[in-house]
Write an enzyme that holds these catalytic residues in place. Sequence first.
Site, PDB file in Angstrom:
ATOM      1  N   LYS A   9       0.837  -1.205   0.000  1.00 61.02           N
ATOM      2  CA  LYS A   9       0.000   0.000   0.000  1.00 61.02           C
ATOM      3  C   LYS A   9       0.873   1.257   0.000  1.00 61.02           C
ATOM      4  O   LYS A   9       0.615   2.206  -0.740  1.00 61.02           O
ATOM      5  CB  LYS A   9      -0.937  -0.012   1.223  1.00 61.02           C
ATOM      6  CG  LYS A   9      -2.066  -1.030   1.085  1.00 61.02           C
ATOM      7  CD  LYS A   9      -2.814  -1.290   2.372  1.00 61.02           C
ATOM      8  CE  LYS A   9      -3.821  -2.427   2.158  1.00 61.02           C
ATOM      9  NZ  LYS A   9      -4.507  -2.860   3.374  1.00 61.02           N
ATOM     10  N   GLN A  57      -4.458  -1.538   9.596  1.00 60.49           N
ATOM     11  CA  GLN A  57      -4.400  -2.876   9.015  1.00 60.49           C
ATOM     12  C   GLN A  57      -4.967  -3.899  10.006  1.00 60.49           C
ATOM     13  O   GLN A  57      -4.529  -3.967  11.154  1.00 60.49           O
ATOM     14  CB  GLN A  57      -2.936  -3.226   8.658  1.00 60.49           C
ATOM     15  CG  GLN A  57      -2.774  -4.527   7.903  1.00 60.49           C
ATOM     16  CD  GLN A  57      -3.405  -4.501   6.517  1.00 60.49           C
ATOM     17  OE1 GLN A  57      -3.280  -3.540   5.778  1.00 60.49           O
ATOM     18  NE2 GLN A  57      -4.123  -5.573   6.180  1.00 60.49           N
ATOM     19  N   ASP A  86     -11.003   2.964   4.026  1.00 60.95           N
ATOM     20  CA  ASP A  86     -11.380   1.547   3.919  1.00 60.95           C
ATOM     21  C   ASP A  86     -12.905   1.381   3.879  1.00 60.95           C
ATOM     22  O   ASP A  86     -13.409   0.320   3.514  1.00 60.95           O
ATOM     23  CB  ASP A  86     -10.830   0.754   5.122  1.00 60.95           C
ATOM     24  CG  ASP A  86      -9.586  -0.050   4.766  1.00 60.95           C
ATOM     25  OD1 ASP A  86      -9.371  -0.312   3.563  1.00 60.95           O
ATOM     26  OD2 ASP A  86      -8.844  -0.443   5.691  1.00 60.95           O
TER      27      ASP A  86
END
Length: 287
Positions: A53, A97, A120
């Site tokens: 990422k 994460q 997200d």
Amino acid sequence: MTAKLLDGNALAKKLRADFKTRAEALAAQGTRPGLAVILVGENPASQVYVRNKVNACAEAGFHSVKLDYPADAAPAEVLAKIAELNADPAIHGILVQLPLPPQFDEDAVLEAISPEKDVDGFHAENVGALMQGNPRFLPCTPYGVMKLLEEAGGSLKGKEAVVIGRSNIVGKPMAMLLLHAGCTVTVCHSQTADLGFHTRRADILVAAVGRPRFVTGDMVKPGAVVIDVGINRLPAEQGGKLCGDVDFDSVKEVAGAITPVPGGVGPMTITMLLANTLESAERAAGQ
Ligand code: NDP
């Protein structure tokens, strides 16, 4: 029959080139898109995802910060950092994460992220907005799948779509996006009786199960578009390679189009994270 390959790498490359141009234009006006990624602990798969990422951000000309915490980090410390990032004008997207170590309440951490920076799309406010058909950020994996379906061509309206998996990060939002696109949607899970009955009716079949080669050719309707979200590492005695939830060799003989693993949904997930971060930065800049 051999299915058309839906190439996630090629589509990701095309989209990322466009994002880079948009990021440069925005930066020239004083706003460089910025993503903060928080990693707690040393889960090897998470480390790879986070590295990918951050690298993708650099390639697209985005600003990014990677914040590493040890596995025994205090939740209060991470929550304080999230509050700081929420207030930081150089940061337009914040990503934690998952999974987090057991001392963390994952929901509480996700809720601590400002909904405006929740790239997200996991914050309850953003999940609700998606349900209402008025989304702020689409969750990256289902968003990537929708882009691949666009690439496959053909209208989604009136199509039978079957999603195997009902997780909050893939299955449920996937079903919602397909529903909004006009599909008739069936969501299957571990308690579904006669899975094959459902999958054989699917014009669009999305597998998000987490079981290697779970969907076989006999479960697929001839000509269906099959999207394989799964990322499974085979045991060393079977070569240790990555494989999806779809048995590619048997399904490609039946399906009309299919995504490979790797090179299908995976690169699209990161690409849509860039898309969300860029959109967030453009909004912050008043565009
Ligand atoms: P989860 O484990 O959270 O969910 C798996 C789902 O599959 C559950 O809903 C479960 O049902 C269902 N399931 C399990 N066994 C069966 C079965 N025998 N029959 C029918 N349904 C079953 O996984 P995720 O949604 O997080 O991820 C799914 C896969 O996608 C994984 O391989 C993951 O690595 C991959 N992934 C890939 C991404 C990408 O970028 N390509 C991003 C995110 C995930 P139940 O709810 O009843 O338990």
